[in-house]
Design a protein around this motif. Structure first.
Motif, PDB file in Angstrom:
ATOM      1  N   ILE A 182     -16.659   6.303 -33.350  1.00 22.93           N
ATOM      2  CA  ILE A 182     -16.726   6.017 -31.915  1.00 22.93           C
ATOM      3  C   ILE A 182     -16.445   4.535 -31.679  1.00 22.93           C
ATOM      4  N   ASP A 183     -15.881   4.235 -30.536  1.00 22.23           N
ATOM      5  CA  ASP A 183     -15.704   2.832 -30.139  1.00 22.23           C
ATOM      6  C   ASP A 183     -15.878   2.742 -28.634  1.00 22.23           C
ATOM      7  N   LYS A 184     -16.571   1.735 -28.205  1.00 19.79           N
ATOM      8  CA  LYS A 184     -16.824   1.633 -26.764  1.00 19.79           C
ATOM      9  C   LYS A 184     -15.600   1.169 -25.994  1.00 19.79           C
ATOM     10  N   PRO A 239      -3.697 -13.778 -31.491  1.00 20.02           N
ATOM     11  CA  PRO A 239      -2.759 -13.560 -32.597  1.00 20.02           C
ATOM     12  C   PRO A 239      -3.447 -13.128 -33.881  1.00 20.02           C
ATOM     13  N   HIS A 240      -2.966 -12.064 -34.476  1.00 13.99           N
ATOM     14  CA  HIS A 240      -3.492 -11.582 -35.751  1.00 13.99           C
ATOM     15  C   HIS A 240      -2.382 -11.590 -36.795  1.00 13.99           C
ATOM     16  N   ILE A 241      -2.534 -12.470 -37.766  1.00 10.52           N
ATOM     17  CA  ILE A 241      -1.527 -12.589 -38.824  1.00 10.52           C
ATOM     18  C   ILE A 241      -2.175 -12.123 -40.116  1.00 10.52           C
ATOM     19  N   PHE A 242      -1.545 -11.144 -40.751  1.00 10.10           N
ATOM     20  CA  PHE A 242      -2.164 -10.610 -41.967  1.00 10.10           C
ATOM     21  C   PHE A 242      -1.770 -11.476 -43.162  1.00 10.10           C
TER      22      PHE A 242
END
Ligand code: FAD
Ligand code: UDP
Length: 387
Positions: free
Chosen positions: A29-31, A55-58
Motif C-alpha cells: 500500500i502507498d498513501k 532529480p534522481h540519478i542512479f
C-alpha cells in the motif's frame, strides 16, 4: 495475506518482490496516488519525462544491487555533472565537487594537480576529529571555499549551520585536485531507460503482489489480516510520535516547462549556494537524453513543513531515533526499512541493498536473486551502509 508492505518506494518494492518470489502473498500500500516513492517519474503536460520529487540519478558501487535492478530495467549510461554559481550577480559557474578547474577558475590560477594539492594544503584548516560538516569542509578546502560553496547551500537546504550537522552530510561531496567533473565516481552510473516508474511497474508485476495506491496505513491497518508488516514510512509516525517528532527536512518542487528551448543550462544540475530561495535547478533532458523541442526544469525549495524527504543527521536526532529504534527492534512481526523508517541518509542503491538484506533475514531459505533460478549461485551479497 502473508505480508503487508507500507510504501511502494525502493524499500517496499524490493522487499515485496523478494517475498513474492519466495511464495509470500504480499499487499503493497502507498498513501500517494502512485508507486515508486520519491523516485516517481512521469511525462509532464508537454511530454517531457520529469522526476516529480527532484532529480534522481542512479549510481552504485554494488554490482549485486545493479544486477538486481537490471532484471527490471534496461539502462541508459549517464554521468551526472553539476556546476555551482557562488555569486548569481556575475553568474560564473564552477564544477562541483571542487576540482582543479574550480580552483584555477575562481582564483585566476593555472595550477597542475600537484599545485592544487599544495594550494588546498595551504588553505585548509586541519580539524580533528571530523565531527560536524563544518569540520569536514574546513579540513578539506578551508574557509573561503567553504563560504563560497558550502555554508549558504547547507543553511538553505537544512535550515542549519554546517556546524550543526553530522560530518557525513558534507562528506558526501569529495574534493578533487584533477579535472574530473563528474558528481559521482561510482562503478555503475546509469538511468533506467524507460524511467523509474516503469522499472517499479515491472518489480511489482507478480502474481503474488497486489498494489493499492492512495491507501494510508492508518486507514486500513486494522482491517488487514497478515502475518507480518514491513513499514517504510517515518518510524516516529508509526509510534504516534510517542517520544516526540523526529525532524525531517522537506522540499517544495517547482516544475517549469520552457517551450522551444533546446537547452537551458549546460549540465544536469546547477547549484546556487548563496542566492535565491531554491538550492538547485535541474534540467531533465540531460538526465534522460530525451529529444524534444522544449525543455523541463525543476527548482528545489527547502522547507521545514511538508512531506518528509531527508532525515537530518546530527547527534540529537540520532539519539532520538535510537529510542524509536529500540521500540522497532522489540517488534517480532513488524520490520522497518528505508530512508524514513531507518532515519538514514540513504541513496537509492543503499535502500535496495538494505531491503535485499531484510528479505534474506525474513526468508532464510530463499538464497537466489529474483529472476535467477533457485540454487544458482548469485553474486555475493553486499549490504550497503549509509554514510
Ligand atoms: P520513499 O521513496 O520515501 O518511499 C516511502 C513510501 O512510503 C512513500 O511513497 C510514502 O508515500 C509511503 N508512505 C509513508 N507513510 C505511509 C503510510 N502511513 N501509509 C502508506 N504509505 C506511506 N538517491 C540516489 O541514489 N540518487 C539521487 O540522485 C537521489 N536524489 C534525490 C533527490 C531528492 C530531492 C530526494 C528527496 C531524494 C533523493 N535520493 C537520491 C534518495 C532517494 O529518494 C531515496 O534513497 C529512496 O527513494 C528511498 O526509498 P524508500 O523506499 O526508503 O522511501
Ligand atoms: N552541499 C553544499 N554545496 C553544494 C552541494 C552540496 O554545501 O553545492 C552540501 C549540502 O549540505 C548538501 C550536502 O552537501 O546537503 C550533500 O549534497 P548532495 O548533493 O549529496 O545532496 P542531495 O542530492 O542528497 O540533496
Amino acid at each position: 495475506m502473508d505480508t503487508l508492505i507500507v510504501g511502494a518506494g525502493f524499500a517496499g518494492a524490493t522487499t515485496a518482490r523478494q517475498l513474492a518470489e519466495a511464495g509470500d502473498r504480499v499487499l503493497v500500500i502507498d498513501k500517494r496516488p502512485h508507486i515508486a516513492g520519491n523516485a516517481y517519474d512521469r511525462l509532464d503536460t508537454a511530454g517531457v519525462m520529469v522526476h516529480e520529487y527532484g532529480p534522481h540519478i542512479f549510481h552504485t558501487n554494488s554490482e549485486y544491487v545493479f544486477e538486481y535492478l537490471s532484471h527490471y530495467t534496461k539502462w541508459r549510461p549517464y554521468e551526472h555533472r553539476v556546476l555551482a554559481v557562488p555569486d548569481a550577480r556575475n553568474g560564473r559557474a564552477f564544477p562541483m565537487p571542487i576540482n582543479r578547474t574550480t580552483v584555477n577558475g575562481l582564483y585566476g590560477l593555472d595550477l597542475d594537480e600537484d599545485g592544487v594539492a599544495d594550494f588546498l594544503q595551504r588553505v585548509r584548516e586541519p580539524r580533528e576529529p571530523l565531527r560536524t560538516s563544518e569540520d569536514v569542509v574546513l579540513n578539506s578546502v578551508g574557509r573561503d571555499l567553504c563560504e563560497k560553496f558550502f555554508r549558504g547551500y547547507t543553511r538553505k537546504q537544512w535550515g542549519l549551520d554546517l556546524s550543526e550537522l553530522a560530518g557525513g552530510v558534507a562528506a558526501r561531496i569529495p574534493t578533487r585536485t584533477n579535472d574530473d567533473d563528474r558528481y559521482f565516481t561510482d562503478r555503475f552510473q546509469a538511468m533506467p531507460e524507460a524511467g523509474y516508474t516503469a522499472m517499479f511497474e515491472r518489480m511489482l508485476d507478480h502474481p503474488n503482489i497486489e498494489v493499492r495506491t492512495g491507501t494510508a496505513y492508518e486507514d486500513v491497518a486494522a482491517g488487514i489480516d497478515r502475518r507480518r508488516t514491513v513499514f517504510s514510512g517515518p518510524v516516529d509516525e508509526y509510534y504516534g510520535h510517542c517520544y516526540g517528532r523526529l525532524p525531517y527536512r522537506s522540499l517544495r518542487f517547482e516544475h517549469e516547462h520552457l517551450p522551444r528551448c533546446g537547452q537551458y543550462q549546460p549540465v544536469g544540475t546547477v547549484n546556487y549556494p548563496n542566492d535565491h530561495a531554491y538550492t538547485r535547478v535541474t534540467e531533465f533532458r540531460h538526465l534522460t537524453g530525451q529529444a524534444h523541442t522544449g525543455t523541463s526544469l525543476v527548482r528545489e525549495y527547502p522547507t521545514a513543513e511538508g512531506d518528509p524527504y531527508y532525515p537530518i543527521p546530527n547527534a540529537d536526532n540520532e539519539a532520538l531515533f535510537k529510542r524509536y529504534e529500540a521500540l522497532a527492534d522489540a517488534e517480532s512481526d513488524v520490520f522497518f526499512i528505508g530512508r524514513l523508517a531507518q532515519y538514514r541518509y540513504y541513496n537509492m542503491d543503499q535502500v535496495v541493498g538494505a531491503a535485499l538484506a531484510l528479505s534474506r533475514r525474513l526468508l532464510p531459505e530463499a538464497t537466489g536473486m529474483a529472476g535467477s533460478p533457485r540454487g544458482r549461485p548469485s553474486p555475493s551479497p553486499h549490504t550497503c551502509t549509509a554514510d
